[in-house]
Design a protein around this motif. Structure first.
Motif, PDB file in Angstrom:
ATOM      1  N   SER A  74       0.816  -1.208   0.000  1.00 19.13           N
ATOM      2  CA  SER A  74       0.000   0.000   0.000  1.00 19.13           C
ATOM      3  C   SER A  74       0.852   1.261   0.000  1.00 19.13           C
ATOM      4  CB  SER A  74      -0.911   0.006   1.227  1.00 19.13           C
ATOM      5  OG  SER A  74      -1.633   1.213   1.277  1.00 19.13           O
ATOM      6  N   GLY A  75       0.575   2.135  -0.944  1.00 22.96           N
ATOM      7  CA  GLY A  75       1.242   3.425  -0.997  1.00 22.96           C
ATOM      8  C   GLY A  75       0.570   4.447  -0.105  1.00 22.96           C
ATOM      9  N   LEU A  76      -0.646   4.158   0.339  1.00 26.16           N
ATOM     10  CA  LEU A  76      -1.337   5.060   1.259  1.00 26.16           C
ATOM     11  C   LEU A  76      -0.865   4.851   2.689  1.00 26.16           C
ATOM     12  CD1 LEU A  76      -4.986   4.709  -0.072  1.00 26.16           C
ATOM     13  CD2 LEU A  76      -3.409   6.591  -0.460  1.00 26.16           C
ATOM     14  N   ALA A  77      -0.667   3.600   3.075  1.00 26.60           N
ATOM     15  CA  ALA A  77      -0.302   3.300   4.450  1.00 26.60           C
ATOM     16  C   ALA A  77       1.178   3.552   4.724  1.00 26.60           C
ATOM     17  CB  ALA A  77      -0.638   1.844   4.776  1.00 26.60           C
ATOM     18  N   HIS A  78       2.020   3.322   3.743  1.00 26.67           N
ATOM     19  CA  HIS A  78       3.462   3.464   3.927  1.00 26.67           C
ATOM     20  C   HIS A  78       3.982   4.610   3.079  1.00 26.67           C
ATOM     21  CE1 HIS A  78       3.593  -0.384   5.958  1.00 26.67           C
ATOM     22  NE2 HIS A  78       2.911  -0.904   4.954  1.00 26.67           N
ATOM     23  N   ALA A  79       5.190   5.047   3.416  1.00 30.90           N
ATOM     24  CA  ALA A  79       5.876   5.987   2.532  1.00 30.90           C
ATOM     25  C   ALA A  79       6.179   5.217   1.264  1.00 30.90           C
ATOM     26  CB  ALA A  79       7.153   6.497   3.179  1.00 30.90           C
ATOM     27  N   GLY A  80       5.470   5.522   0.221  1.00 31.39           N
ATOM     28  CA  GLY A  80       5.485   4.699  -0.975  1.00 31.39           C
ATOM     29  C   GLY A  80       6.778   4.743  -1.759  1.00 31.39           C
ATOM     30  N   VAL A  81       7.006   3.663  -2.485  1.00 33.96           N
ATOM     31  CA  VAL A  81       8.091   3.560  -3.434  1.00 33.96           C
ATOM     32  C   VAL A  81       7.435   3.288  -4.775  1.00 33.96           C
ATOM     33  CG1 VAL A  81      10.108   2.242  -4.133  1.00 33.96           C
ATOM     34  CG2 VAL A  81       9.696   2.667  -1.714  1.00 33.96           C
ATOM     35  N   GLY A  82       7.565   4.192  -5.710  1.00 29.93           N
ATOM     36  CA  GLY A  82       6.920   4.016  -6.997  1.00 29.93           C
ATOM     37  C   GLY A  82       7.897   4.158  -8.148  1.00 29.93           C
ATOM     38  N   ILE A  83       7.626   3.445  -9.226  1.00 32.53           N
ATOM     39  CA  ILE A  83       8.440   3.534 -10.430  1.00 32.53           C
ATOM     40  C   ILE A  83       7.496   3.695 -11.616  1.00 32.53           C
ATOM     41  CG2 ILE A  83      10.044   2.325 -11.959  1.00 32.53           C
ATOM     42  CD1 ILE A  83      11.071   0.831  -9.554  1.00 32.53           C
ATOM     43  N   LYS A  84       7.807   4.655 -12.468  1.00 34.56           N
ATOM     44  CA  LYS A  84       7.020   4.783 -13.692  1.00 34.56           C
ATOM     45  C   LYS A  84       7.946   5.107 -14.848  1.00 34.56           C
ATOM     46  CE  LYS A  84       5.659   9.539 -12.789  1.00 34.56           C
ATOM     47  NZ  LYS A  84       4.552  10.436 -12.629  1.00 34.56           N
ATOM     48  N   GLY A  85       7.582   4.593 -15.995  1.00 29.39           N
ATOM     49  CA  GLY A  85       8.372   4.836 -17.193  1.00 29.39           C
ATOM     50  C   GLY A  85       8.085   6.208 -17.757  1.00 29.39           C
ATOM     51  N   VAL A  86       9.063   6.780 -18.402  1.00 34.78           N
ATOM     52  CA  VAL A  86       8.908   8.092 -19.009  1.00 34.78           C
ATOM     53  C   VAL A  86       9.092   7.929 -20.507  1.00 34.78           C
ATOM     54  CG1 VAL A  86       9.712  10.464 -18.991  1.00 34.78           C
ATOM     55  CG2 VAL A  86       9.975   9.068 -16.957  1.00 34.78           C
ATOM     56  N   MET A  96      11.893   7.039 -10.361  1.00 31.54           N
ATOM     57  CA  MET A  96      11.592   6.309  -9.129  1.00 31.54           C
ATOM     58  C   MET A  96      11.248   7.319  -8.052  1.00 31.54           C
ATOM     59  SD  MET A  96      13.799   3.514  -7.110  1.00 31.54           S
ATOM     60  CE  MET A  96      13.150   2.756  -5.645  1.00 31.54           C
ATOM     61  N   THR A  97      10.121   7.109  -7.402  1.00 38.89           N
ATOM     62  CA  THR A  97       9.664   7.998  -6.345  1.00 38.89           C
ATOM     63  C   THR A  97       9.777   7.272  -5.014  1.00 38.89           C
ATOM     64  OG1 THR A  97       8.082   8.926  -7.888  1.00 38.89           O
ATOM     65  CG2 THR A  97       7.775   9.458  -5.582  1.00 38.89           C
ATOM     66  N   VAL A  98      10.518   7.851  -4.083  1.00 38.18           N
ATOM     67  CA  VAL A  98      10.632   7.322  -2.731  1.00 38.18           C
ATOM     68  C   VAL A  98      10.112   8.410  -1.806  1.00 38.18           C
ATOM     69  CG1 VAL A  98      12.172   6.447  -0.952  1.00 38.18           C
ATOM     70  CG2 VAL A  98      12.635   5.934  -3.347  1.00 38.18           C
ATOM     71  N   GLY A  99       8.929   8.187  -1.234  1.00 42.78           N
ATOM     72  CA  GLY A  99       8.292   9.219  -0.427  1.00 42.78           C
ATOM     73  C   GLY A  99       7.893  10.380  -1.314  1.00 42.78           C
ATOM     74  N   ASP A 100       8.455  11.564  -1.061  1.00 44.63           N
ATOM     75  CA  ASP A 100       8.162  12.746  -1.863  1.00 44.63           C
ATOM     76  C   ASP A 100       9.282  13.066  -2.851  1.00 44.63           C
ATOM     77  OD1 ASP A 100       5.797  13.079  -0.527  1.00 44.63           O
ATOM     78  OD2 ASP A 100       6.646  14.430   0.969  1.00 44.63           O
ATOM     79  N   LYS A 101      10.381  12.318  -2.795  1.00 48.47           N
ATOM     80  CA  LYS A 101      11.551  12.608  -3.620  1.00 48.47           C
ATOM     81  C   LYS A 101      11.543  11.761  -4.888  1.00 48.47           C
ATOM     82  CE  LYS A 101      16.561  12.650  -3.400  1.00 48.47           C
ATOM     83  NZ  LYS A 101      17.714  12.193  -2.646  1.00 48.47           N
TER      84      LYS A 101
END
Length: 150
Positions: A74-86, A96-101
């Motif tokens: 869950s990205g809502l419950a935890h400080a999310g780690v996300g990856i998206k292609g550009v 790559m998004t780690v938290g707000d960075k």
């Protein structure tokens, strides 16, 4: 005395009370998951799957690596780690998004994997394998997009 903007209301509230009202409340991941587990706007379930005994719920959260509706991912419950292609000039690049960075991940796949593993190990070590799977999928999609462009 027409319509007053939102900023004007916030400034008046700040000047009267001396503090600004927060738009969110920080709470534990367990409490957040308990509140959003049953229903939230990001849950994706098929109608036939809800009647079956074994079904999987998916999630459309932005910082959910595997798109699974589970506490771990869950990205809502935890400080999310996300990856998206550009899909700009470099089809193999990813963000790559780690938290707000947000960090741009470029280069050959081995460099991308090393960068993702290091960033993920610092923030959420339990999601390192999932992040590597996601960056591999993004790189594979970028290679096929690059081949189609030729």
């Amino acid at each position: 005395a027409g319509a007053v903007g939102v900023d004007e209301h916030a400034r008046r509230r700040t000047s009267l009370t001396g503090t600004m009202v927060k738009s969110h409340v920080d709470c534990s991941p367990d409490l957040t998951w308990a509140l959003v587990q049953k229903q939230n706007v990001f849950v994706r379930r098929s109608r036939s799957a809800t009647r079956q005994k074994t079904h999987r719920s998916f999630s459309a959260e932005t910082n959910n690596l595997m798109s699974l509706h589970t506490y771990k991912h869950s990205g809502l419950a935890h400080a999310g780690v996300g990856i998206k292609g550009v899909a700009d000039k470099n089809p193999t690049a990813a963000v790559m998004t780690v938290g707000d960075k947000a960090t741009s991940v470029k280069g050959i796949f081995q460099q991308q994997a090393k960068t993702v593993a290091n960033l993920c190990a610092a923030a959420r070590p339990d999601l390192t394998v999932d992040a590597l799977k996601k960056i591999a999928a993004v790189a594979r999609a970028g290679r096929s997009a690059k081949a189609l462009a030729k």
